[in-house]
Design a protein around this motif. Structure first.
Motif, PDB file in Angstrom:
ATOM      1  N   GLY A 182       8.224   0.863  31.839  1.00  0.00           N
ATOM      2  CA  GLY A 182       8.848  -0.296  31.215  1.00  0.00           C
ATOM      3  C   GLY A 182       7.795  -1.304  30.820  1.00  0.00           C
ATOM      4  N   VAL A 183       8.121  -2.159  29.854  1.00  0.00           N
ATOM      5  CA  VAL A 183       7.156  -3.141  29.386  1.00  0.00           C
ATOM      6  C   VAL A 183       7.884  -4.351  28.818  1.00  0.00           C
ATOM      7  CG1 VAL A 183       6.980  -2.127  27.072  1.00  0.00           C
ATOM      8  CG2 VAL A 183       5.072  -3.475  27.962  1.00  0.00           C
ATOM      9  N   ASN A 184       7.342  -5.525  29.064  1.00  0.00           N
ATOM     10  CA  ASN A 184       7.845  -6.758  28.471  1.00  0.00           C
ATOM     11  C   ASN A 184       6.971  -7.081  27.260  1.00  0.00           C
ATOM     12  OD1 ASN A 184       8.387  -9.552  27.863  1.00  0.00           O
ATOM     13  ND2 ASN A 184       9.238  -9.782  29.921  1.00  0.00           N
ATOM     14  N   LEU A 185       7.616  -7.196  26.104  1.00  0.00           N
ATOM     15  CA  LEU A 185       6.887  -7.394  24.846  1.00  0.00           C
ATOM     16  C   LEU A 185       6.757  -8.862  24.449  1.00  0.00           C
ATOM     17  CD1 LEU A 185       8.443  -4.514  22.701  1.00  0.00           C
ATOM     18  CD2 LEU A 185       6.430  -4.453  24.176  1.00  0.00           C
ATOM     19  N   SER A 186       7.060  -9.767  25.349  1.00  0.00           N
ATOM     20  CA  SER A 186       7.130 -11.186  24.982  1.00  0.00           C
ATOM     21  C   SER A 186       5.778 -11.814  24.704  1.00  0.00           C
ATOM     22  CB  SER A 186       7.851 -11.968  26.092  1.00  0.00           C
ATOM     23  OG  SER A 186       9.158 -11.473  26.274  1.00  0.00           O
ATOM     24  N   ARG A 187       4.687 -11.140  25.051  1.00  0.00           N
ATOM     25  CA  ARG A 187       3.361 -11.690  24.727  1.00  0.00           C
ATOM     26  C   ARG A 187       2.992 -11.440  23.268  1.00  0.00           C
ATOM     27  NH1 ARG A 187       0.988  -8.927  29.759  1.00  0.00           N
ATOM     28  NH2 ARG A 187       1.403 -10.384  31.453  1.00  0.00           N
ATOM     29  N   ILE A 188       3.712 -10.540  22.599  1.00  0.00           N
ATOM     30  CA  ILE A 188       3.423 -10.257  21.195  1.00  0.00           C
ATOM     31  C   ILE A 188       4.035 -11.355  20.335  1.00  0.00           C
ATOM     32  CG2 ILE A 188       3.746  -8.626  19.302  1.00  0.00           C
ATOM     33  CD1 ILE A 188       3.933  -6.399  21.353  1.00  0.00           C
ATOM     34  N   ARG A 189       3.245 -11.940  19.459  1.00  0.00           N
ATOM     35  CA  ARG A 189       3.734 -13.070  18.651  1.00  0.00           C
ATOM     36  C   ARG A 189       4.900 -12.634  17.777  1.00  0.00           C
ATOM     37  NH1 ARG A 189      -1.439 -14.779  15.408  1.00  0.00           N
ATOM     38  NH2 ARG A 189      -2.410 -13.864  17.267  1.00  0.00           N
ATOM     39  N   SER A 190       5.732 -13.586  17.457  1.00  0.00           N
ATOM     40  CA  SER A 190       6.965 -13.299  16.740  1.00  0.00           C
ATOM     41  C   SER A 190       6.715 -13.128  15.247  1.00  0.00           C
ATOM     42  CB  SER A 190       7.968 -14.434  16.952  1.00  0.00           C
ATOM     43  OG  SER A 190       7.548 -15.590  16.255  1.00  0.00           O
ATOM     44  N   SER A 191       7.737 -12.629  14.566  1.00  0.00           N
ATOM     45  CA  SER A 191       7.662 -12.460  13.113  1.00  0.00           C
ATOM     46  C   SER A 191       7.724 -13.792  12.382  1.00  0.00           C
ATOM     47  CB  SER A 191       8.818 -11.558  12.639  1.00  0.00           C
ATOM     48  OG  SER A 191      10.059 -12.133  12.987  1.00  0.00           O
ATOM     49  N   MET A 192       7.942 -14.895  13.131  1.00  0.00           N
ATOM     50  CA  MET A 192       7.958 -16.226  12.517  1.00  0.00           C
ATOM     51  C   MET A 192       6.596 -16.914  12.590  1.00  0.00           C
ATOM     52  SD  MET A 192      11.560 -17.619  14.090  1.00  0.00           S
ATOM     53  CE  MET A 192      13.030 -16.601  14.108  1.00  0.00           C
ATOM     54  N   GLU A 193       5.614 -16.238  13.204  1.00  0.00           N
ATOM     55  CA  GLU A 193       4.306 -16.845  13.405  1.00  0.00           C
ATOM     56  C   GLU A 193       3.265 -16.192  12.495  1.00  0.00           C
ATOM     57  OE1 GLU A 193       3.499 -17.558  17.736  1.00  0.00           O
ATOM     58  OE2 GLU A 193       5.453 -16.568  17.928  1.00  0.00           O
TER      59      GLU A 193
ATOM     60  N   ARG B 121      13.638  14.097  28.028  1.00  0.00           N
ATOM     61  CA  ARG B 121      12.987  13.162  27.128  1.00  0.00           C
ATOM     62  C   ARG B 121      12.454  11.970  27.910  1.00  0.00           C
ATOM     63  NH1 ARG B 121      11.844  16.181  22.786  1.00  0.00           N
ATOM     64  NH2 ARG B 121      13.663  17.399  22.199  1.00  0.00           N
ATOM     65  N   ALA B 122      11.623  11.215  27.261  1.00  0.00           N
ATOM     66  CA  ALA B 122      10.997  10.075  27.909  1.00  0.00           C
ATOM     67  C   ALA B 122      12.036   9.045  28.342  1.00  0.00           C
ATOM     68  CB  ALA B 122      10.002   9.442  26.953  1.00  0.00           C
ATOM     69  N   ALA B 123      11.762   8.400  29.490  1.00  0.00           N
ATOM     70  CA  ALA B 123      12.590   7.298  29.961  1.00  0.00           C
ATOM     71  C   ALA B 123      11.768   6.027  29.878  1.00  0.00           C
ATOM     72  CB  ALA B 123      13.033   7.547  31.406  1.00  0.00           C
ATOM     73  N   LYS B 124      12.305   4.993  29.235  1.00  0.00           N
ATOM     74  CA  LYS B 124      11.531   3.763  29.066  1.00  0.00           C
ATOM     75  C   LYS B 124      12.435   2.552  28.990  1.00  0.00           C
ATOM     76  CE  LYS B 124       9.884   2.849  25.027  1.00  0.00           C
ATOM     77  NZ  LYS B 124       9.014   2.853  23.839  1.00  0.00           N
ATOM     78  N   MET B 125      11.851   1.409  29.275  1.00  0.00           N
ATOM     79  CA  MET B 125      12.538   0.126  29.209  1.00  0.00           C
ATOM     80  C   MET B 125      11.721  -0.811  28.333  1.00  0.00           C
ATOM     81  SD  MET B 125      14.840  -2.172  30.122  1.00  0.00           S
ATOM     82  CE  MET B 125      15.706  -1.562  31.574  1.00  0.00           C
ATOM     83  N   VAL B 126      12.411  -1.560  27.472  1.00  0.00           N
ATOM     84  CA  VAL B 126      11.772  -2.584  26.657  1.00  0.00           C
ATOM     85  C   VAL B 126      12.471  -3.916  26.941  1.00  0.00           C
ATOM     86  CG1 VAL B 126      11.149  -3.321  24.351  1.00  0.00           C
ATOM     87  CG2 VAL B 126      11.205  -0.894  24.885  1.00  0.00           C
ATOM     88  N   ILE B 127      11.674  -4.946  27.206  1.00  0.00           N
ATOM     89  CA  ILE B 127      12.210  -6.243  27.636  1.00  0.00           C
ATOM     90  C   ILE B 127      11.678  -7.331  26.709  1.00  0.00           C
ATOM     91  CG2 ILE B 127      12.301  -7.909  29.555  1.00  0.00           C
ATOM     92  CD1 ILE B 127      11.538  -5.439  31.368  1.00  0.00           C
ATOM     93  N   LEU B 128      12.524  -8.328  26.423  1.00  0.00           N
ATOM     94  CA  LEU B 128      12.072  -9.499  25.675  1.00  0.00           C
ATOM     95  C   LEU B 128      12.677 -10.746  26.312  1.00  0.00           C
ATOM     96  CD1 LEU B 128      10.234  -9.815  23.147  1.00  0.00           C
ATOM     97  CD2 LEU B 128      12.308 -10.354  21.871  1.00  0.00           C
ATOM     98  N   ASP B 129      11.864 -11.788  26.454  1.00  0.00           N
ATOM     99  CA  ASP B 129      12.332 -13.043  27.054  1.00  0.00           C
ATOM    100  C   ASP B 129      13.314 -13.742  26.114  1.00  0.00           C
ATOM    101  OD1 ASP B 129      10.622 -12.465  29.095  1.00  0.00           O
ATOM    102  OD2 ASP B 129       9.112 -13.962  28.545  1.00  0.00           O
ATOM    103  N   VAL B 130      14.257 -14.453  26.711  1.00  0.00           N
ATOM    104  CA  VAL B 130      15.306 -15.098  25.929  1.00  0.00           C
ATOM    105  C   VAL B 130      14.774 -16.269  25.103  1.00  0.00           C
ATOM    106  CG1 VAL B 130      16.026 -16.802  27.665  1.00  0.00           C
ATOM    107  CG2 VAL B 130      17.746 -15.808  26.100  1.00  0.00           C
ATOM    108  N   SER B 131      13.571 -16.739  25.392  1.00  0.00           N
ATOM    109  CA  SER B 131      12.986 -17.838  24.614  1.00  0.00           C
ATOM    110  C   SER B 131      12.101 -17.342  23.475  1.00  0.00           C
ATOM    111  CB  SER B 131      12.165 -18.744  25.536  1.00  0.00           C
ATOM    112  OG  SER B 131      11.140 -18.009  26.174  1.00  0.00           O
ATOM    113  N   HIS B 132      11.948 -16.023  23.322  1.00  0.00           N
ATOM    114  CA  HIS B 132      11.099 -15.482  22.258  1.00  0.00           C
ATOM    115  C   HIS B 132      11.783 -15.684  20.901  1.00  0.00           C
ATOM    116  CE1 HIS B 132       8.757 -12.625  19.866  1.00  0.00           C
ATOM    117  NE2 HIS B 132       7.863 -12.612  20.837  1.00  0.00           N
TER     118      HIS B 132
END
Length: 916
Positions: A174-185, A218-229
């Motif tokens: 699993g991974v949290n993607l919230s460190r990746i800048r948004s499409s608005m930046e 098949r692969a098992a994975k989790m994708v997470i994004l913070d609610v403030s992103h």
């Protein structure tokens, strides 16, 4: 060392006696056939297993865990070989690392652990079974990994590579993607960033091509994004939009089945998606405040929107496709044992392992039913001995196993996270005669979990005295002891009225001792417990229920020696009936009724007050979603990690129901929750017959016709007076506009409904005219409005979407909207409560003022609400037994899988879509 390690004393075995001599061994042929084609998917003759093992467990052992090429001399063929391979390797590692005082203690460890495995009393997670002790392969022993990714292209591409390595080794990440800048930046070199959702496409495509372990799933994975992103809304809707596309393509004739040639065009399907929400966000939802979306790079506010609107979007998307789930960030980090080492940002694919980035966790689960004595007492000594033994084994694994990356190896060996858990809780409660959804059931589950984690930390403290505390202990001693104290404090909140005194006493004593030992000796492991889905290993142990789940249904499918299957009533049912005081004659009669009718409803001699004991996750005697959440809340305070579990809702559940489930889960202190609304996904369905044989609308209409015919045979048509009152209102659903006119009898009852739609073509207009006449005739022949509402709400077809009605904001079709409107206008509140239909105002009041004194909960009240009683919903009508319409076909053998926690498992060969 101040205290002897309980797991290194003999309990199940005797010195000088081979543990393999404790069972009768037999040889049988393992065979798995493809359900769809009839072809043999796997076959191995002469497999040696204990005679008590089922054919299912035998098939799983041989197909998944025997190593060596089939038909080669190196192929394993006996459970003895596998147990020796794993346990002897662990014993050798443990002796090398100083875990044992000498050869005698090492021999005790090996004998006791082999006894647990061959008697199906416990099992390690799958990577241990197919990796440990195998020459020439990496000794990967962990099933769960948490990765991290930074806002650079190198980091993003490295994320793809690391996931691939993990999937190949048979595990999930699993991974949290919230460190990746948004499409608005903006990018440093000019232009606009792609945003995390765009990079999810590449990771999804990569995961879809890799089978875990190179073998079965098949692969098992989790994708997470913070609610403030800033991209959180795009993230919320990714899978829902793809689900709409899948439905459109299927309707157009494309093959969208599990291995359909056109299914690859549907994106984002290889990951579970979760939104990370904070206490601040949840309070903003309750208080109706705005929420700020902040730039990743600068922290500036890029957008404000109502928090309730954002929560509604999460619930609406989950209603459509079961994603995203929700993780409660503040709660997770409140229970964090090593906060100075970094916050908890991510989780494994099923949300039960939550700790530092670039870390891993190896799992083991205990079969609870094996520790229930014939007299109904629980074998506390045997259970705690197994807990201690497994913790020693798992900790040995941490220091000697291989890891997919150097960063993960470093973090895992420094913090030594373990994940002991259990399976068969649902079967245990049923065997005791306790309803899963009851105060008694929740109290019993809480006590068992408290004892398990207490003894796990107790063993960890003893290991710290023998081989040292984990590397980060000194820097986080205060945080570690604080969380252990929180666990201890919650023991006093278990309702002792419903729990045998020996269990309460054991829980109280072990936590008192553990807190003292931790202060004196330190702790060897930063985490020790969680509740995994136990899909494959639950079947390997012949468990009736997996993880914390209740029973799926009272009738099970059994694989026979030589091939073929049969259905049979769970053996837990007669045991439960004996616990409830039924004699053998009554038991035989009730079991025979279940076997014939596939339901317990209407069984002769069964007392009505005992029906809740036999309530299941599916069928016509189901546990409400609030019952699932309440059980999770009862055991969560006694787990280091979280719980892998999907809260099942019926197809008739509304967006508001899902929203309430997410809010209630936060109030009750859960760390994460995932939901599934029956039949919300088009892909990978379990179909009991071909689609052309069973159109959804035809089944509903046929049932309604039968009701009308029955009423018509008993009553005459009550015509409306020539001059009658009526009400007409305009409506809009998505881009469809129309008018509905309801003619009324003098007493105000509806007697006719006419629906006109514009700009939708003559076909839909004609169908609605004919439909109006049919409904009007039904009303005039005495069909209750409630019957029409029950049958037609939640019917899905286009046009569907946002409406202009303040009381009904979302409609899944024109018919869904019309009958929701009619219910609000013509049914009383109690009837609408039963149907789950409320106005926006009623829903808002329920969310804002959930308690009688109508005040907002404080953080203290949130903490104190663990284990609180939750009033169950009434049983759902017309549920279909055993149907899980999202269940995929097994990738390995083609049989239909069943839900296990947040994942799916094949009952035939043990293949799982998750990470256990």
């Amino acid at each position: 060392m101040k205290k002897q390690l309980k797991g290194l004393e003999r309990h199940f075995t005797s010195q000088g006696v081979d543990p393999f001599a404790s069972v009768v061994w037999e040889r049988r042929d393992a065979k798995i056939s493809n359900y769809r084609t009839g072809e043999v998917a796997f076959e191995q003759d002469g497999v040696e297993v204990p005679s008590t093992w089922s054919m299912n467990a035998t098939n799983i052992l041989s197909q998944k865990y025997f190593r060596g090429a089939l038909d080669s001399p190196d192929r394993e063929g006996s459970l003895k070989t596998v147990a020796d391979r794993i346990v002897d390797t662990l014993a050798s590692w443990g002796q090398k690392d100083g875990y044992f005082t000498g050869p005698d203690e090492a021999a005790t460890f090996a004998d006791e652990l082999k006894y647990l495995l061959i008697h199906q009393r416990a099992a390690f997670n799958s990577p241990v079974w197919f990796n440990i002790g195998v020459k020439g392969v990496p000794q990967q022993g962990s099933a769960c990994f948490i990765l991290s990714v930074d806002d650079t292209m190198d980091a993003i591409l490295n994320w793809y590579r690391e996931e691939g390595v993990i999937f190949k080794g048979g595990s999930g990440s699993g991974v949290n993607l919230s460190r990746i800048r948004s499409s608005m930046e903006h990018l440093n070199g000019g232009g606009t960033a792609s945003g995390p959702v765009s990079f999810m496409r590449g990771a999804d495509a990569s995961a879809g091509t890799i089978k875990s372990g190179g073998k079965t799933r098949r692969a098992a994975k989790m994708v997470i994004l913070d609610v403030s992103h800033p991209d959180v809304e795009e993230f919320i809707w990714t899978k829902a939009i793809e689900e709409r596309k899948a439905r459109t393509l299927e309707a157009a004739g494309f093959d969208m089945g599990v291995d359909g040639k056109d299914a690859f065009s549907v994106q984002y399907q290889n990951a579970n998606n979760s939104v990370r929400v904070s206490d601040e966000f949840m309070q903003a939802v309750l208080e109706g405040r705005d929420w700020e979306l902040r730039a990743v790079t600068t922290g500036e506010v890029l957008r404000r929107l109502p928090a309730r609107e954002l929560m509604r979007q999460i619930a609406q998307a989950a209603w459509e496709c079961a994603d995203p789930g929700v993780q409660y960030d503040s709660t997770i980090n409140r229970w964090h044992t090593t906060p100075n080492a970094g916050r908890i940002n991510g989780s494994n694919p099923c949300s039960e392992y939550m700790h530092l980035d670039n870390s891993s966790c190896n799992l083991a689960s205990i079969n609870l039913l094996k520790y229930l004595n014939d007299d109904g007492s629980f074998d506390v000594d045997g259970f705690t001995h197994a807990v201690s033994l497994l913790i020693v084994a798992q900790d040995i694994l941490v220091g000697n196993a291989d890891y997919p990356t150097d960063k993960i190896a470093k973090t895992s060996r420094a913090f030594r996270q373990l994940g002991i858990g259990y399976a068969n809780l649902g079967a245990l409660l049923m065997a005791l005669g306790l309803p899963y959804d009851s105060e008694a059931g929740r109290a019993y589950g809480a006590a068992i979990t408290a004892i398990m984690t207490g003894y796990a930390y107790d063993t960890s403290a003893c290991l710290a005295a023998r081989v040292g505390a984990f590397d980060g202990y000194d820097a986080d001693r205060e945080g570690m002891l604080r969380v252990i104290g929180m666990h201890h404090e919650h023991v006093s909140k278990i309702n002792s009225y419903f729990v045998p005194p020996e269990l309460i006493t054991a829980a109280q004593e072990i936590w008192q001792e553990t807190e003292t030992l931790a202060q004196e000796q330190g702790i060897r492991n930063a985490q020790v417990s969680l509740l995994a889905p136990t899909g494959t290993i639950g079947l390997l142990m012949d468990c009736d229920t997996t993880g914390i789940e209740p029973d799926l249904g009272l009738v099970k499918f059994k694989t026979l020696v030589g091939g073929g299957t049969m259905t049979f009533v769970n053996q837990t049912v007669p045991r439960a009936l004996r616990s409830l005081g039924y004699d053998q004659t009554a038991i035989d009669s009730i079991v025979a009724y279940i076997d014939e009718h596939k339901t317990i409803l209407g069984a002769p001699q069964l007392k009505e007050e005992h029906l809740p004991v036999f309530a299941c996750a599916m069928g016509d005697n189901v546990i409400s979603y609030r019952g699932h959440i309440a059980m999770m809340s009862a055991v969560q305070p006694f787990l280091s990690g979280a719980i892998s579990k999907t809260v099942n809702l019926p197809e008739s559940a509304t967006v508001e129901d899902i929203e309430e489930a997410y809010i209630e889960s936060w109030r009750l202190g859960l760390k994460a929750v995932a939901i599934y609304r029956d039949n919300c996904k088009v892909g990978q369905p379990l179909q009991t017959m071909r689609k052309e044989e069973k159109p959804v609308v035809t089944a509903e209409v046929a049932e309604l016709r039968r009701e009308i015919a029955d009423l018509g045979s008993r009553s005459k048509r009550e015509r409306l007076p020539r001059h009658r009152q009526s009400r007409t209102y305009a409506f809009q659903v998505a881009d469809a506009e129309g008018y509905a006119t309801v003619g009324e009898y003098p007493d105000g009852r509806p007697g006719e409904v006419f629906i006109k739609v514009s700009k939708q073509g003559s076909t839909l207009a004609g169908v609605m005219d004919a439909f109006s006449i049919a409904v009007s005739l039904g009303l005039q022949h005495g069909v209750p409005m409630e019957t029409f509402v029950r049958k037609y709400v939640n019917m899905r077809f286009e046009p569907a979407g946002i409406t202009d009605d303040q009381d009904i904001r979302i409609a899944s079709s024109l018919v869904d909207y019309i009958f929701r409107r009619l219910a609000i206008d013509y049914l009383d509140t109690d009837s609408r409560d039963d149907l789950g239909i409320h106005t926006t105002g009623e829903r808002t009041r329920s969310l804002l003022f959930p308690t009688e004194d109508s005040h907002l909960p404080s953080n203290k009240e949130i903490d104190e609400s663990y284990g609180a009683s939750v009033t169950p919903l009434p049983p759902l009508d017309d549920a279909t037994p055993f149907v899980q319409s999202d269940a995929p076909y097994c990738y390995s053998c083609g049989n239909v899988m069943q839900r296990s926690g947040s994942c799916f498992v094949c009952a035939s060969c043990g293949t799982t879509s998750g990470c256990s």
